[in-house]
Write an enzyme that holds these catalytic residues in place. Structure first.
Site, PDB file in Angstrom:
ATOM      1  N   ASP A   1       2.084   8.852  -1.435  1.00  0.00           N
ATOM      2  CA  ASP A   1       3.354   8.300  -1.027  1.00  0.00           C
ATOM      3  C   ASP A   1       4.970   9.395  -2.050  1.00  0.00           C
ATOM      4  O   ASP A   1       5.303   9.792  -2.702  1.00  0.00           O
ATOM      5  CB  ASP A   1       4.041   6.928  -1.646  1.00  0.00           C
ATOM      6  CG  ASP A   1       4.937   6.114  -1.133  1.00  0.00           C
ATOM      7  OD1 ASP A   1       5.587   6.312  -0.470  1.00  0.00           O
ATOM      8  OD2 ASP A   1       4.613   5.197  -1.402  1.00  0.00           O
TER       9      ASP A   1
ATOM     10  N   ASP B   1       8.332   0.242   5.493  1.00  0.00           N
ATOM     11  CA  ASP B   1       6.019  -0.813   5.086  1.00  0.00           C
ATOM     12  C   ASP B   1       6.686  -2.019   6.162  1.00  0.00           C
ATOM     13  O   ASP B   1       7.650  -2.873   6.771  1.00  0.00           O
ATOM     14  CB  ASP B   1       7.143  -1.327   3.859  1.00  0.00           C
ATOM     15  CG  ASP B   1       6.677  -0.417   2.449  1.00  0.00           C
ATOM     16  OD1 ASP B   1       6.020   0.827   3.317  1.00  0.00           O
ATOM     17  OD2 ASP B   1       6.753  -1.028   1.889  1.00  0.00           O
TER      18      ASP B   1
HETATM   19  C1  GAL Z   1       6.426   1.857  -0.836  1.00  0.00           C
HETATM   20  C2  GAL Z   1       4.841   2.079   0.410  1.00  0.00           C
HETATM   21  C3  GAL Z   1       4.072   1.489   0.361  1.00  0.00           C
HETATM   22  C4  GAL Z   1       3.756   0.847  -1.221  1.00  0.00           C
HETATM   23  C5  GAL Z   1       4.534   1.405  -1.737  1.00  0.00           C
HETATM   24  C6  GAL Z   1       4.974   1.001  -3.965  1.00  0.00           C
HETATM   25  O1  GAL Z   1       6.659   3.472  -0.255  1.00  0.00           O
HETATM   26  O2  GAL Z   1       5.733   2.169   1.920  1.00  0.00           O
HETATM   27  O3  GAL Z   1       3.574   0.868   1.564  1.00  0.00           O
HETATM   28  O4  GAL Z   1       2.880   2.013  -1.207  1.00  0.00           O
HETATM   29  O5  GAL Z   1       5.776   2.189  -1.721  1.00  0.00           O
HETATM   30  O6  GAL Z   1       5.570   1.138  -4.266  1.00  0.00           O
END
Ligand code: GAL
Length: 688
Positions: free
Chosen positions: A414, A491
Site C-alpha cells: 500500500d 477506500d
Molecule cells: C488504505 C487502504 C486500505 C487499508 C488501509 C490501512 O490506504 O486503501 O485498504 O489497507 O490503508 O491503513
C-alpha cells in the site's frame, strides 16, 4: 424625509429580496444536498470549509446569487405543483478555471421526467441558460453528474437559480431519493446434500513452490476426496481434500477431482498450470481491514480462519485469510488504544518484528495453513503504512524474505507514506527515482517493481496485490512489476454512493485484466463492517446483490471485509452462490464491461446499465443493473448489443434456474429489476 430614509435603509439592507412571485434556490434549505465531496454553498462556489468558498463565477462572469456544488450532486425540491417555472445559469465554476479534469452535466428532472439537461460542460465554457416550465411538478430533482469520469475538480454552479410561483413562499428540500425499503431476501438455493465440487477450474503454481489447494466441495460429511492423474510431486489427502506437495518443473496437468459421500459422488475436470503465473483466477478470501482496522489481532485472524471453515465458505472456494495494517509496531502516538504497539519497528539486524498482538507470525501462518487456507500480509513501500506502522522502505528484500519464511501467500502493498520518498522529504540513500527528476511514471512504478522482484525471488508463491488507489494508470503497468491485482480507487465504504462510484467506473482497466492480473475495486462490504466498530452493512439487500454481482462480473478479487464470526444467513447466501462465484472465477479471466445504457424507459428517467462478460464455455454472463431509485420493467430485445444471435437459453444465476429459451431475432426478454438491484443471467447458445 423620515419615510424616505426608512425606504432607503430597507433597500440597502435587502437589495435582493425576491419579488412576490420568485423563490430563489439559494434561499431554500441547502443542507440536504448530497455531493461528491466538500459542501454546497449559498452564493459561493462549493468548498471543504464554508470560509473557503469564492464568489460564484462561470467563464469569468460573476453571479451574485446561486448555489455552488460539486458533482455528483442531488437536491430534491418539493414544489408540490406550486411553481410554474425554474430558471438558472449553469456552468463549471472558475475556482478550478482551466482544469482539464472538470466535466459536469446539469439535469432538471420533474416527477421522474427529464425536463432539461445541459450536455457535458467544462471550465471556461459560458454559462448555459436553463429555463423550464415546472407547472404541476411535485418533485424537482436538480442533479449534477460527473460526466462519468469521476468528480475531480467538478465544481458546478446553479447561478441565478430561481422558481416562479403564484404566491411568494418557500419550498422544502431533501437529499438523494432512496429506494423503498426491502427486507433481506435469499435467492441462493441451498447446496444439495450430495457432493458438488465448486470453485475455480484452474490453479497456477510456480516450479518448486509449496502447493496448497483444498478441493472446495459442498455436501454431507464425511466426504472422501480424490484427485486422479495428479502429477508426481503432488498428493491428495482423501479426508481433507487438500492437495499438497511441489512440482519440480513447468507443465500443464489435467486432473479429475472427486468427492464422495454416503449419498453419491461428483467429479470435476481441473487444470493445474505450473509456470510463471499465479492467481490464475481472482483471489477469494477475507481481509481484516473493513471490520477490524487498527483493532486486529492474531486471535481475531484465527477466529476469521476458523469461521471460514465452520461457516462452510471454504467449500465454495474461499481461501485467503489476509491481515491488513496494524500487525506491525506503530510510531509513538498519544492514542490510548495503540500504546502496546509503540515499540521498535525492527530488530538489531533490521528484520521487521510483529507487534504484541501478533506474538508468533509463523505459528499463525501454520495455524491457517493447517485449516487448508492461505494467509496474507500487508506492508507499504514507504517508511510507514497508512496507519503509521512500520513500512518496508529500505528493507524491501528483508521483508520479502521474512514474509516468505513466516509462510505468507499474499502481500498487499500500500503506497501510503511513499510520497515522502518521491517528494524528497526523507533521505534517499539508494537514489530511487523521485518526482522532480522524472518526466514519466518511473517514480511511482519503482517501489512496486522492487518489491515485485524480491517476492519473485522467494521460494514460495506470494500473490502481489498493488494498492496505490489507481494512480498513474496502474492497470497499464501493474503486470510488468509482477502485480497480480491493482486497486483502482480510494477506500470503499458501505454506502450506495461508494459502491456505485467505484463499481461502475472500471471499464478502462478491462483490457488489462487476464489470468494472473486483476482489476481491484476494493474489498467487499457485506455483513458486519465498520473499521474497528463493526455494524451491519448499510447497503440495502438489492445493493448487496448489485455489489456481489458486479464484483463477480468484473473478475475482481473477492475479499470479504466483514466480521466472520457474525455471518448471518443472508450474507452467507450472497457469498455461497456457486454459479455467481463461477462468473468471478471463470478461467478465461475476462472483465465485464458496460455494453449498454438505458437512460429513459417509457418517457421516465432511468439508469439501467448492462454489463457483459464472456465466459470460457462460450456462454456470456450479463448483469442488468438498475441504478435508479424506482424498480423498472422493460421488454429487452437488443440482443445484438450483447453480441448474441440465434437461439439463447437464459439462466438466472442467483436463482440457479433456466428461465427462458428465446429467438434473439423475434423474441424479447421481460426484465423486472429492483431499485439499485440487478438481474444476473447467463446466456448460453441453445442447440436447435
Ligand atoms: C488504505 C487502504 C486500505 C487499508 C488501509 C490501512 O490506504 O486503501 O485498504 O489497507 O490503508 O491503513
Amino acid at each position: 424625509m423620515k419615510h424616505i430614509t426608512i425606504i432607503v435603509l430597507l433597500v440597502g439592507l435587502f437589495p435582493l429580496v425576491a419579488s412576490a412571485e420568485t423563490v430563489w434556490l439559494d434561499d431554500l434549505n441547502l443542507k440536504p444536498i448530497v455531493q461528491g465531496w466538500g459542501k454546497a454553498q449559498k452564493n459561493k462556489c462549493a468548498a471543504k470549509n464554508p470560509e473557503e468558498g469564492k464568489p460564484l463565477s462561470i467563464a469569468a462572469k460573476r453571479f451574485e446569487r446561486g448555489v455552488g456544488t460539486v458533482a455528483e450532486s442531488v437536491l430534491n425540491v418539493h414544489l408540490n405543483g406550486e411553481a410554474t417555472a425554474f430558471s438558472a445559469q449553469v456552468g463549471a465554476d472558475d475556482c478550478k478555471r482551466g482544469s482539464t479534469r472538470t466535466s459536469i452535466e446539469f439535469f432538471v428532472i420533474g416527477d421522474g421526467r427529464m425536463l432539461w439537461r445541459s450536455g457535458v460542460m467544462r471550465t471556461n465554457e459560458a454559462a448555459k441558460a436553463c429555463e423550464v416550465s415546472v407547472a404541476g411538478v411535485k418533485q424537482l430533482l436538480l442533479k449534477v453528474g460527473d460526466a462519468e469520469d469521476g468528480d475531480n475538480d467538478d465544481f458546478a454552479d446553479w447561478a441565478d437559480a430561481k422558481f416562479e410561483t403564484a404566491t411568494a413562499k418557500t419550498f422544502q428540500t431533501s437529499g438523494e431519493p432512496v429506494p423503498a425499503p426491502v427486507a433481506p431476501y435469499i435467492l441462493t438455493p441451498a447446496a444439495p446434500p450430495t457432493p458438488r465440487i465448486n470453485g475455480a477450474n484452474v490453479f497456477g503454481v510456480r516450479p518448486g513452490s509449496p502447493f496448497l489447494f483444498t478441493i472446495p466441495a459442498t455436501g454431507n460429511r464425511p466426504m472422501e476426496f480424490s484427485a486422479t492423474n495428479l502429477p508426481s510431486g503432488l498428493s491428495v489427502n482423501p479426508k481433507t481434500g487438500r492437495i499438497t506437495g511441489t512440482l519440480p518443473a513447468k507443465g500443464e496437468f489435467i486432473v479429475t477431482l472427486g468427492a464422495k459421500n454416503s449419498l453419491g459422488s461428483a467429479e470435476k475436470r481441473f487444470r493445474i498450470v505450473c509456470g510463471d503465473t499465479i492467481a490464475l483466477t481472482p483471489p477469494m478470501g477475507w481481509n481484516s481491514w473493513n471490520c477490524f482496522a487498527h483493532a486486529v489481532s492474531a486471535e481475531k485472524v484465527k477466529g476469521a480462519a476458523d469461521a471460514m471453515v465452520r461457516s462452510g465458505l471454504i467449500n465454495h472456494g474461499w481461501s485467503y485469510i489476509n491481515i491488513d495494517d496494524y500487525w506491525q509496531n506503530h510510531i509513538p502516538t498519544d492514542e490510548k488504544d495503540l500504546q502496546d504497539l509503540v515499540r521498535p519497528f525492527r530488530d538489531d539486524k533490521g528484520f521487521i518484528v510483529s507487534n504484541a498482538r501478533f506474538p508468533d507470525m509463523k505459528g499463525l501462518a501454520d495455524y491457517v495453513h493447517d485449516l487448508g487456507l492461505k494467509i496474507g500480509i500487508y506492508s507499504s513501500p514507504g517508511p510507514t503504512t497508512c496507519g503509521k506502522c512500520a513500512g518496508s522502505w529500505l528493507h524491501e528484500e528483508q521483508d520479502a524474505q521474512t514474509f516468505a519464511q513466516w509462510g505468507f501467500d499474499f502481500l498487499k502493498y500500500d503506497w501510503c507514506s511513499y510520497s515522502s520518498v518521491t517528494d524528497g522529504t526523507v533521505p534517499n540513500p539508494l537514489n530511487v527515482p523521485v518526482r522532480k527528476n522524472s518526466s514519466n511514471d518511473d517514480h511511482a512504478i519503482h517501489p512496486f517493481k522492487v518489491m515485485g522482484s524480491f517476492l519473485r525471488d522467494q521460494p514460495r508463491d506470494i500473490v502481489f496485490s498493488l494498492c496505490q488507489y489507481g494512480g498513474h494508470d496502474v492497470w497499464k503497468w501493474g503486470a510488468s512489476v509482477n502485480g497480480n491485482s491493482w486497486r483502482m480507487t480510494g477506500d470503499v465504504n458501505d454506502s450506495w454512493r461508494s459502491v456505485k462510484g467505484i463499481g461502475f467506473n472500471q471499464d478502462k482497466a478491462a483490457p488489462f485484466a487476464k489470468p494472473g492480473n486483476w482489476t481491484d475495486p476494493d474489498m467487499l462490504i457485506v455483513g458486519w463492517v465498520g473499521w474497528g466498530r463493526p455494524h451491519p452493512t448499510s447497503l440495502t439487500p438489492d445493493e448487496q446483490y448489485t455489489h456481489i454481482s458486479l464484483w463477480s462480473l468484473m473478475a475482481a478479487p473477492l475479499l470479504i471485509g466483514s466480521d466472520m464470526t457474525k455471518l448471518d444467513d443472508f450474507t452467507l447466501s450472497l457469498l455461497t452462490n456457486d454459479e455467481v462465484l463461477a462468473v468471478n472465477q471463470d478461467e478465461l479471466g475476462k472483465q465485464a464491461t458496460c455494453v449498454m445504457k438505458l437512460s429513459e424507459i417509457r418517457g421516465m428517467v432511468a439508469d439501467v446499465r448492462v454489463y457483459e462478460k464472456e465466459l470460457a464455455d462460450g456462454g456470456h454472463a450479463v448483469g442488468f443493473f438498475n441504478l435508479g431509485t424506482e424498480p423498472v420493467s422493460l421488454e429487452f430485445n437488443d440482443f445484438a448489443k450483447l453480441h448474441m444471435s440465434g437461439k439463447q437459453t437464459i439462466r438466472d444465476l442467483w436463482r440457479q434456474q433456466n428461465i427462458a429459451t428465446l429467438d434473439t431475432v423475434k423474441d424479447s426478454l421481460p426484465l423486472a429489476i429492483p431499485a439499485h438491484g440487478v438481474l444476473l443471467y447467463k446466456f448460453i447458445t441453445a442447440k436447435n
